[in-house]
Write a protein that holds these residues in place. Structure first.
Motif, PDB file in Angstrom:
ATOM      1  N   LEU A   1       0.858  -1.193  -0.088  1.00  0.00           N
ATOM      2  CA  LEU A   1      -0.155  -0.076  -0.074  1.00  0.00           C
ATOM      3  C   LEU A   1       0.959   0.994   0.155  1.00  0.00           C
ATOM      4  CD1 LEU A   1      -2.558   1.625   0.103  1.00  0.00           C
ATOM      5  CD2 LEU A   1      -2.716   1.071   2.787  1.00  0.00           C
ATOM      6  N   ILE A   2       1.944   1.392   0.849  1.00  0.00           N
ATOM      7  CA  ILE A   2       2.896   2.381   0.816  1.00  0.00           C
ATOM      8  C   ILE A   2       3.474   2.729  -0.549  1.00  0.00           C
ATOM      9  CG2 ILE A   2       5.169   3.192   1.750  1.00  0.00           C
ATOM     10  CD1 ILE A   2       4.449   1.856   4.267  1.00  0.00           C
ATOM     11  N   ARG A   3       3.781   1.349  -1.260  1.00  0.00           N
ATOM     12  CA  ARG A   3       4.429   1.662  -2.759  1.00  0.00           C
ATOM     13  C   ARG A   3       3.381   2.232  -3.378  1.00  0.00           C
ATOM     14  NH1 ARG A   3       6.123  -3.875  -4.442  1.00  0.00           N
ATOM     15  NH2 ARG A   3       6.937  -3.055  -6.205  1.00  0.00           N
ATOM     16  N   ALA A   4       2.245   1.631  -3.410  1.00  0.00           N
ATOM     17  CA  ALA A   4       1.053   2.392  -4.279  1.00  0.00           C
ATOM     18  C   ALA A   4       1.050   3.675  -4.101  1.00  0.00           C
ATOM     19  CB  ALA A   4      -0.160   1.584  -4.024  1.00  0.00           C
ATOM     20  N   LEU A   5       0.862   4.348  -2.696  1.00  0.00           N
ATOM     21  CA  LEU A   5       0.649   5.747  -2.276  1.00  0.00           C
ATOM     22  C   LEU A   5       1.899   6.520  -3.073  1.00  0.00           C
ATOM     23  CD1 LEU A   5      -0.674   5.378   1.212  1.00  0.00           C
ATOM     24  CD2 LEU A   5      -1.894   6.084  -0.836  1.00  0.00           C
TER      25      LEU A   5
ATOM     26  N   CYS B   1       1.186   7.114  -6.639  1.00  0.00           N
ATOM     27  CA  CYS B   1       0.482   8.271  -6.695  1.00  0.00           C
ATOM     28  C   CYS B   1       0.867   9.507  -6.761  1.00  0.00           C
ATOM     29  CB  CYS B   1      -0.875   8.210  -5.618  1.00  0.00           C
ATOM     30  SG  CYS B   1      -1.897   6.726  -5.810  1.00  0.00           S
ATOM     31  N   VAL B   2       1.927   9.790  -5.882  1.00  0.00           N
ATOM     32  CA  VAL B   2       2.635  11.033  -5.570  1.00  0.00           C
ATOM     33  C   VAL B   2       3.688  11.166  -6.982  1.00  0.00           C
ATOM     34  CG1 VAL B   2       4.694  11.977  -4.361  1.00  0.00           C
ATOM     35  CG2 VAL B   2       3.077  10.843  -3.076  1.00  0.00           C
ATOM     36  N   GLU B   3       4.258  10.336  -7.298  1.00  0.00           N
ATOM     37  CA  GLU B   3       5.191  10.325  -8.547  1.00  0.00           C
ATOM     38  C   GLU B   3       4.331  10.440  -9.880  1.00  0.00           C
ATOM     39  OE1 GLU B   3       8.789   7.599  -7.784  1.00  0.00           O
ATOM     40  OE2 GLU B   3       6.966   6.370  -8.416  1.00  0.00           O
ATOM     41  N   ASN B   4       2.900  10.132  -9.933  1.00  0.00           N
ATOM     42  CA  ASN B   4       2.323  10.504 -11.275  1.00  0.00           C
ATOM     43  C   ASN B   4       1.187  11.446 -10.984  1.00  0.00           C
ATOM     44  OD1 ASN B   4       3.141   8.072 -13.171  1.00  0.00           O
ATOM     45  ND2 ASN B   4       3.423   7.168 -10.965  1.00  0.00           N
TER      46      ASN B   4
ATOM     47  N   THR C   1      -0.860  13.444   1.071  1.00  0.00           N
ATOM     48  CA  THR C   1      -1.777  14.684   1.061  1.00  0.00           C
ATOM     49  C   THR C   1      -0.929  15.734   0.677  1.00  0.00           C
ATOM     50  OG1 THR C   1      -2.850  13.313   2.923  1.00  0.00           O
ATOM     51  CG2 THR C   1      -2.943  15.685   2.799  1.00  0.00           C
ATOM     52  N   GLU C   2       0.354  15.893   1.216  1.00  0.00           N
ATOM     53  CA  GLU C   2       1.273  17.071   0.809  1.00  0.00           C
ATOM     54  C   GLU C   2       1.387  17.494  -0.596  1.00  0.00           C
ATOM     55  OE1 GLU C   2       4.300  16.497   3.437  1.00  0.00           O
ATOM     56  OE2 GLU C   2       3.427  17.498   5.310  1.00  0.00           O
ATOM     57  N   ALA C   3       1.216  16.089  -1.271  1.00  0.00           N
ATOM     58  CA  ALA C   3       1.684  16.280  -2.625  1.00  0.00           C
ATOM     59  C   ALA C   3       0.339  16.405  -3.425  1.00  0.00           C
ATOM     60  CB  ALA C   3       2.054  14.923  -3.119  1.00  0.00           C
ATOM     61  N   GLY C   4      -0.831  16.761  -2.714  1.00  0.00           N
ATOM     62  CA  GLY C   4      -2.155  17.065  -3.326  1.00  0.00           C
ATOM     63  C   GLY C   4      -3.055  15.728  -3.710  1.00  0.00           C
TER      64      GLY C   4
END
Length: 555
Positions: free
Chosen positions: A337-341, A344-347, A373-376
């Motif tokens: 789950l952490i890797r998936a999150l 999401c930040v990277e993309n 969250t901080e990445a939007g």
């Protein structure tokens, strides 16, 4: 006597932000920890498989940055050594298994699954024993045989239970010792797709013929509405979501929604995912997200983002959303789950739906939630199905936690969905019996008898499932509509945009009259959105109006 080596367990390693490095010493970094663990990993992999493997150390990072987390396999000796070597400089936590929070009604808490698990072995009989044998044919009200349906029967004795799955002809056989055609307590059918399930309490089977010592029983199921014509499913109606012709268009890029789940069956005709990534341990093929052996991610994706093609169902996100399937199941853990999150930040994902979780949180997962969250990235999560406190990640303050609702007259009265009615009801809405609850709940959405997409070799199939897993994608889709409509929200960035979007969602919620710990602020309604596109009243609204007018005439 030598001690038997313990089996390796899965752990997450992160740096303790509160640790003070002594003067003159170099601050600890996870690359150093990974190098120090290399020998341990080789030893454990040799014990496990007879060959050296890198699977026992997985650095988790965003891009090419320094790892923020290590997912590692450790036995007791390695764990103790790590604690002695690094002390409080390193946080060591379990890499928890994750659960999915939805499925067919018969597999949900209260839906019979627990009985199946605890009832013991199937009924067995010796030659000549007095057994009631049922040769059951399951068909739809369209006359077609229903294959792959689970058929369960409960006999008169306390632990008398048998179950089987129908074959291609819709046939299954059940046996009960000491019962007669009038003494069974229950027959239950849970189809895998396209039909409503059915429960028959105290069935009277005396009218069915007998052939070769077996009672020939036919059970008929009602077909779901989804199929040739695009169906207004009840959740869509309840939230007053407009169809494509009532949706305001703009020139902004599609809202990007990540479905962090079991993958998306990309071959389904009602789904057109824009991309994805596999984060499971299935061999490194990153395109495996396009397959969904469980079906859960496909169902969630359909509720959130099914395309507007005149067939099947419509997704809550509207006609212009880009779905990304991030598969962390089968075998989901906190680390996946952490890797998936991080992906999401990277993309630059706008909204991530997480219809999953575990009873315990970790510092590593909370840090990943904060980074996203901080990445939007607006995070929406299912509250959980244990009927207890809210699960993680939904319990984190940065995440929108969604509870599950049901509504009267949205499923056949003899279907297994009836078991999901909780103790609290307000008007036609009830809190689902399984839904987790607590002060962390932000809002509630339809989560009982939700019709959506499931994988099929034929390209299109639908099923009615229950769970907070089914409720969360309604909110994720609603949020995507808001983000598309409210251009000033998209103009913001980072945590400020997430906070503004959450505030806008809460403003759209209507109090249903249920306890706050079960509904939060209430259920989002599109008609509550300022400057929302004009729309016609939903079917449910029209029915409620007619019912109100009739009650006034009668009084």
């Amino acid at each position: 006597m030598t001690d038997t080596p313990s089996r390796p367990g899965a752990f997450l390693l992160t740096l303790n932000p509160d640790h003070i490095t002594p003067m003159g010493e170099r601050p600890l970094d996870l690359s150093t920890v990974a190098r120090d663990l290399k020998g341990t990993a080789q030893r454990l992999s040799m014990m496990a498989s007879g060959k050296v493997s890198s699977d026992f150390i997985k650095p988790l990072r965003i891009g090419t940055n320094e790892p923020h987390t290590l997912a590692v396999g450790l036995d007791d000796a390695a764990l103790e050594d790590l604690r002695k070597r690094y002390g409080d400089a390193l946080i060591i936590e379990p890499d928890h298994d994750l659960d999915l929070f939805g499925g067919p009604a018969g597999m949900m808490p209260g839906g019979g699954a627990s009985d199946l698990q605890s009832a013991g072995p199937r009924n067995f009989f010796t030659q000549g024993s007095s057994a009631l044998i049922l040769e059951i044919t399951v068909k739809g009200n369209d006359g077609k045989p229903v294959a792959f349906a689970e058929v369960t029967g409960r006999g008169s004795a306390p632990f008398s239970l048998d179950n089987a799955v129908t074959d291609a002809k819709g046939m299954a056989e059940l046996s009960f010792f000491g019962d007669t055609p009038t003494t069974l307590r229950e027959l239950r059918v849970n189809p895998s797709r396209d039909y409503w399930g059915r429960i028959i309490t105290r069935p009277d089977l005396t009218g069915f013929p007998k052939l070769a010592g077996k009672l020939q029983v036919t059970l008929t199921l009602e077909r779901l509405g989804a199929g040739e014509d695009e169906q207004d499913v009840w959740g869509y109606q309840a939230m007053a979501l407009p169809k494509a012709d009532g949706f305001a268009a703009n020139t902004l890029a599609p809202v990007k929604i990540a479905i962090i789940d079991s993958g998306i069956a990309a071959a389904h005709e009602d789904l057109e995912p824009a991309g994805g990534r596999d984060f499971t341990d299935r061999g490194g093929d990153e395109t495996l997200w396009r397959e969904d052996s469980i079906g859960h991610g496909t169902h969630v994706a359909g509720t959130c983002g099914a395309i507007f093609n005149g067939r099947g169902i419509c997704g809550a996100a509207g006609p212009d959303a880009a779905l990304y399937g991030l598969s962390v199941f089968p075998g989901g853990r906190t680390s996946s789950l952490i890797r998936a999150l991080d992906w999401c930040v990277e993309n630059e994902i706008d909204i991530a739906n997480m219809s999953l979780g575990s009873a315990a949180g970790t510092a590593a997962l909370q840090a990943a939630v904060i980074r996203a969250t901080e990445a939007g990235v607006c995070l929406v999560a299912a509250a959980g199905n244990s009927g207890a406190g809210v699960m993680y990640p939904a319990a984190y303050a940065q995440v929108i936690a969604v509870a599950a609702l049901g509504a009267d007259a949205t499923f056949p009265p003899d279907s297994p969905h009836r078991d999901q009615r909780g103790a609290h009801q307000a008007g036609r809405y009830f809190a689902a019996a399984f839904t987790c609850h607590g002060p962390q709940i932000d809002m509630a959405a339809p989560g009982v008898a939700v019709i959506s997409c499931v994988p099929s070799e034929e390209g299109a199939a639908y099923a009615a499932w229950d769970g907070t897993s089914m409720a969360a994608p309604y909110v994720a889709g609603f949020a995507a509509r808001l983000l598309r409509l409210r251009t000033e929200l998209r103009a913001q960035g980072g945590a400020a945009r997430v906070a503004a979007l959450k505030a806008a969602l809460l403003e759209c919620c209507t109090d249903l009259g249920l306890p706050a710990e079960l509904q939060g602020r209430g259920m989002p309604l599109w008609r509550m959105v300022p400057d929302a596109p004009a729309q016609t009243a939903s079917v449910i609204e029209r029915l409620e109006k007619v019912s109100h007018e009739l009650s006034r005439e009668l009084t």
